[in-house]
Enzyme design. Structure first.
Site, PDB file in Angstrom:
ATOM      1  N   LYS A 181       4.161   0.363   1.089  1.00 57.50           N
ATOM      2  CA  LYS A 181       3.736  -0.941   1.611  1.00 57.50           C
ATOM      3  C   LYS A 181       3.978  -0.900   3.114  1.00 57.50           C
ATOM      4  CE  LYS A 181       5.045  -5.867   1.399  1.00 57.50           C
ATOM      5  NZ  LYS A 181       5.765  -6.883   0.613  1.00 57.50           N
ATOM      6  N   ARG A 209      10.797 -12.619  15.268  1.00 57.50           N
ATOM      7  CA  ARG A 209      11.603 -12.117  14.148  1.00 57.50           C
ATOM      8  C   ARG A 209      12.558 -11.014  14.638  1.00 57.50           C
ATOM      9  NH1 ARG A 209      10.464  -9.185   8.395  1.00 57.50           N
ATOM     10  NH2 ARG A 209      11.324 -10.774   7.096  1.00 57.50           N
ATOM     11  N   ASP A 220       2.066 -14.437   2.463  1.00 58.73           N
ATOM     12  CA  ASP A 220       3.476 -14.643   2.129  1.00 58.73           C
ATOM     13  C   ASP A 220       3.647 -15.938   1.346  1.00 58.73           C
ATOM     14  OD1 ASP A 220       4.422 -12.336   3.195  1.00 58.73           O
ATOM     15  OD2 ASP A 220       5.123 -13.198   5.076  1.00 58.73           O
ATOM     16  N   ASP A 241      11.407  -3.178  -1.431  1.00 61.03           N
ATOM     17  CA  ASP A 241      10.900  -3.803  -0.203  1.00 61.03           C
ATOM     18  C   ASP A 241      11.918  -3.650   0.932  1.00 61.03           C
ATOM     19  OD1 ASP A 241       9.752  -6.234   1.531  1.00 61.03           O
ATOM     20  OD2 ASP A 241       8.277  -5.822  -0.027  1.00 61.03           O
ATOM     21  N   ASP A 294       3.930  -2.693   6.516  1.00 62.80           N
ATOM     22  CA  ASP A 294       3.965  -4.074   6.981  1.00 62.80           C
ATOM     23  C   ASP A 294       3.857  -4.124   8.506  1.00 62.80           C
ATOM     24  OD1 ASP A 294       4.246  -6.828   6.798  1.00 62.80           O
ATOM     25  OD2 ASP A 294       5.965  -6.714   5.458  1.00 62.80           O
ATOM     26  N   MET A 295       3.591  -5.309   9.043  1.00 62.85           N
ATOM     27  CA  MET A 295       3.495  -5.507  10.495  1.00 62.85           C
ATOM     28  C   MET A 295       3.749  -6.990  10.720  1.00 62.85           C
ATOM     29  SD  MET A 295       0.934  -6.278  13.107  1.00 62.85           S
ATOM     30  CE  MET A 295       0.552  -5.600  14.684  1.00 62.85           C
ATOM     31  N   ASN A 296       4.975  -7.295  11.163  1.00 54.09           N
ATOM     32  CA  ASN A 296       5.444  -8.672  11.046  1.00 54.09           C
ATOM     33  C   ASN A 296       5.485  -9.507  12.313  1.00 54.09           C
ATOM     34  OD1 ASN A 296       5.804  -9.388   8.345  1.00 54.09           O
ATOM     35  ND2 ASN A 296       7.472  -7.914   8.176  1.00 54.09           N
TER      36      ASN A 296
HETATM   37  C1  GLA Z   1       6.707  -9.625   5.330  1.00 56.59           C
HETATM   38  C2  GLA Z   1       5.959  -9.374   4.047  1.00 56.59           C
HETATM   39  C3  GLA Z   1       6.847  -9.721   2.868  1.00 56.59           C
HETATM   40  C4  GLA Z   1       8.099  -8.876   2.925  1.00 56.59           C
HETATM   41  C5  GLA Z   1       8.804  -9.097   4.244  1.00 56.59           C
HETATM   42  C6  GLA Z   1       9.963  -8.147   4.404  1.00 56.59           C
HETATM   43  O1  GLA Z   1       6.915 -10.981   5.537  1.00 56.59           O
HETATM   44  O2  GLA Z   1       4.770 -10.078   4.020  1.00 56.59           O
HETATM   45  O3  GLA Z   1       6.173  -9.502   1.652  1.00 56.59           O
HETATM   46  O4  GLA Z   1       7.760  -7.517   2.766  1.00 56.59           O
HETATM   47  O5  GLA Z   1       7.933  -8.914   5.339  1.00 56.59           O
HETATM   48  O6  GLA Z   1      10.656  -8.332   5.576  1.00 56.59           O
END
Ligand code: GLA
Length: 702
Positions: free
Chosen positions: A457, A424, A528, A347, A459-461
């Site tokens: 994976k 973030r 999460d 990750d 992601d987009m945070n």
């Molecule tokens: C997000 C994802 C988590 C993890 C973090 C990593 O929050 O949902 O599962 O991958 O980013 O920064």
């Protein structure tokens, strides 16, 4: 051919449903019928004639138009708003013609034009006959020499039968708390659901389900197993809108499409714009049947990969966060493999300078301290251990503390005179820009070419703040749509170039779960939130439309939890099972138990991932919940039951099964009798579960 014409219009018939539309006496394209398929073509009602009885209550308000433009004195929610070059804001659409295109997915294309301005609108209806689903989209063309500005363009307006009063089922939530179901009566006015976040969002989801309101249409509401449900969704991953309107004349309609909030699209001379598609269907067999309809369609039509069983995975994020390196990941991989894990995912934290969330997004090369020889030794070891290798990326983001940002500060969404709001500690790359898209394609294409990566994976945070696009070549408010088209282009190109890779869609968990991305991603992360009881509830929400083979569900560490490892596994075994705990800290007994549960999952996962889902008891409403997955040929099934807290003296009610063949006989693990499917479905079985206990029970035809 399931598209029929009669003297006034068209009947679109799927296996068991039908949708009819036609031209009324005034020449307006009008909705006529949506419900069960009827025996004869003559059964379908003709288009309603315009009525009206005062200067305030005019015919146009009483006509269920298929795609009303903003015009006249209708006062309803229109599907299309356009400003022409001379400033006129009024769209008058007249019927021009229709074409039926045969093929595996037959299409009806109806052309409407504005009588004065050079505007053509084509309504596209595509029929997925075997799936009982209809798809709608709209194409708009500027046939003239001057630009026009589109200010709203929806994909569809779905009309409910005129005689009813209805309830809307939809989903609400937030980060760490997704997929809560709501079911509420609709009354005069507009109930609007939307996203303004540049993502479909954790908060609401672009689908709807409507049933009759039993408080008014007595006894006619739907539940899990019975009753009429009309349902639909929009295949779009950005800003969307659903407007459920009950007019002052009691007509209920659901409009859905791109959100017009801060949206505009400049349609130049000769240009065309096509909306995202909306799907919709009808069933007389309740919300459960609705979900099974979606699940089959998504598995067989929407999902990009050929039917593939999703692997048991391990992901160390919840255990180690950014603290990853070659040696510790290899150790974890060895333990994971010994438990039966099939996919090991590295990750966040693997790339140069990424020790916490304050830096490095955008600089996608392995961190030289954590991975001095690059990722190759870890990947090789994971493969030697017999597992596939997966990697986390977050392509759309950049940290201000990164080489990419130092080189291209203008690549992010921003307004030059305003501070760039960080979430973030990160900013959003403007994927509306083709140069940004090309950069991402080149960078991740290289990564996937150089490394033997089997799973990504994505992601987009964070969500959007300043949606500015300073160097936009045209209308900057197109950014809402062009950004998402950019995501689709980057993801689609990478997917095409690396067809063996399995893709997971994550956005802080379930922040971008929709049918748009489901065309590109094989699975999604629900949340999460790793608490299994919340997970159970979220599975109920997401399973309204998304099938179990798309739902990643991991067992993470819950220090001091009263939930057993077995309970936590059982919850995750309802989707794609994975592990997220710190395996090196698990006791030998815990590892043995995990290995046994993984082995058990492998024996039932085809049923879970591809079976027909029956939600027997709702975890959002009960402390005793259950789901059943039945094989397509009904020869076997697997039942999961969970009890959270109930007073000790409570006797669990019998669990009545569903979906079995009433005539065949079945044996159920732990039950002494062999009984007919009819008996198991009508009488049910008694389970004995203590508080916070669960079970997985196999059911087989004898
Ligand atoms: C997000 C994802 C988590 C993890 C973090 C990593 O929050 O949902 O599962 O991958 O980013 O920064």
């Amino acid at each position: 051919m399931p598209i029929f014409t009669n003297s006034t219009g068209w009947i679109l018939a799927t296996r068991s449903t039908a949708y009819a539309l036609g031209l009324n006496d005034a020449g307006a394209l009008t909705h006529c019928y949506w419900g069960p398929r009827l025996p004869d073509l003559a059964d379908y009602p003709p288009p309603p004639s315009p009525g009206g009885w005062s200067s305030f209550n005019l015919p146009a308000q009483l006509t269920p138009e298929e795609f009303p433009g903003y015009t006249g004195n209708t006062f309803i929610e229109p599907c299309l708003k356009v400003t022409f070059a001379d400033g006129v804001r009024n769209v008058v659409l007249g019927y021009v013609g229709a074409t039926i295109l045969p093929g595996p997915v037959p299409t009806l294309a109806i052309t409407l034009e504005d009588g004065f301005y050079p505007l053509r609108v084509t309504l596209l209806y595509r029929l997925y006959e075997a799936y009982d689903l209809l798809e709608r989209a709209v194409r708009i063309e500027n046939l003239g020499t001057e630009p026009m500005l589109i200010e709203r363009i929806w994909s569809a307006l779905w009309h409910l039968p005129q005689d009813g009063r209805y309830r809307l089922r939809h989903m609400v939530g937030r980060h760490l708390d997704e997929a809560i179901l709501r079911h509420e009566p609709l009354s005069e006015g507009v109930k609007r659901l939307e996203s303004r976040r540049l993502a479909s969002s954790h908060h609401h989801s672009p689908w709807f389900a409507v049933d009759r309101d039993p408080a008014i249409d007595l006894g006619q509401g739907a539940d899990e197993g019975t009753g009429e449900v009309w349902f639909g969704a929009l295949a779009w991953s950005g800003n969307w809108q659903i407007a459920a309107e009950v007019t002052d004349f009691g007509s209920t309609r659901i409009g859905l499409g791109l959100n017009d909030w801060d949206f505009a699209w400049r349609l130049g001379a000769g240009e065309t714009f096509t909306t995202p598609v909306s799907y919709a269907g009808y069933t007389a067999a309740g919300f459960g049947a609705m979900s099974r309809c979606w699940h089959t369609f998504i598995r067989e039509v929407i999902l990009p990969g050929a039917r593939q069983v999703q692997k048991v995975f391990y992901n160390s994020w919840e255990a180690t966060h950014f603290d990853v390196d070659e040696a510790s990941q290899i150790d974890l991989a060895a333990i994971a493999a010994s438990l039966g894990v099939e996919l090991f995912v590295l990750d966040d934290g693997w790339f140069a300078g990424r020790n916490d969330d304050t830096a490095a997004l955008g600089d996608w090369r392995p961190d030289p301290h954590k991975f001095p020889h690059g990722l190759t030794p870890l990947i090789r070891r994971v493969h030697e251990l017999g597992m596939a290798f997966g990697l986390w990326i977050e392509p759309e983001m950049v940290s201000p503390k990164s080489e990419l940002y130092r080189t291209h500060p203008d690549w992010v969404l921003h307004f030059p005179t305003r501070a760039r709001t960080e979430s973030r500690h990160q900013l959003i790359l403007n994927l509306a820009r083709p140069d940004v898209q090309d950069h991402l394609i080149a960078q991740f294409d290289r990564l996937l070419t150089e490394q033997s990566i089997d799973f990504i994976k994505w992601d987009m945070n964070r969500n959007v703040s300043e949606p500015g696009w300073p160097a936009a070549p045209g209308e900057p408010r197109e950014v809402w749509v062009r950004y998402i088209e950019g995501v689709y282009r980057v993801w689609g190109t990478l997917r095409e170039r690396h067809p063996h890779v399995v893709w997971q869609n994550c956005s802080g968990g379930g922040g971008r779960v929709d049918l748009g991305l489901m065309r590109l991603a094989d699975q999604f992360q629900l949340s999460d939130n790793i608490d299994p009881t919340r997970f159970l509830a979220m599975q109920e929400g997401f399973s309204q439309i998304f099938p179990a083979n798309t739902m990643h569900a991991w067992v993470a560490d819950l220090p001091a939890s009263h939930l057993s490892l077995r309970f936590r596994f059982h919850v995750s075994m309802c989707g794609i099972l994975g592990l997220g705990g710190h395996l090196a800290q698990w006791t030998p007994e815990e590892r043995d138990e995990a290995a046994a549960l993984i082995a058990q999952y492998k024996t039932i996962r085809t049923l879970v991932q591809f079976g027909a889902l029956y939600r027997l008891r709702s975890p959002q409403r009960h402390a005793f919940a259950a789901v059943l997955y039945v094989a397509p040929d009904r020869s076997e099934a697997v039942l999961f039951a969970f009890r959270t807290h109930l007073p000790a003296q409570t006797r669990l009610p019998p669990l009545r099964l569903q979906g079995l063949d009433p005539q065949r006989h079945y044996t159920i693990e732990g039950q002494p009798e062999v009984r007919s499917g009819a008996a198991w479905m009508h009488l049910g079985l008694h389970l004995h579960l203590d508080d916070f206990a669960s079970c997985v029970v196999q059911i087989r035809q004898v």
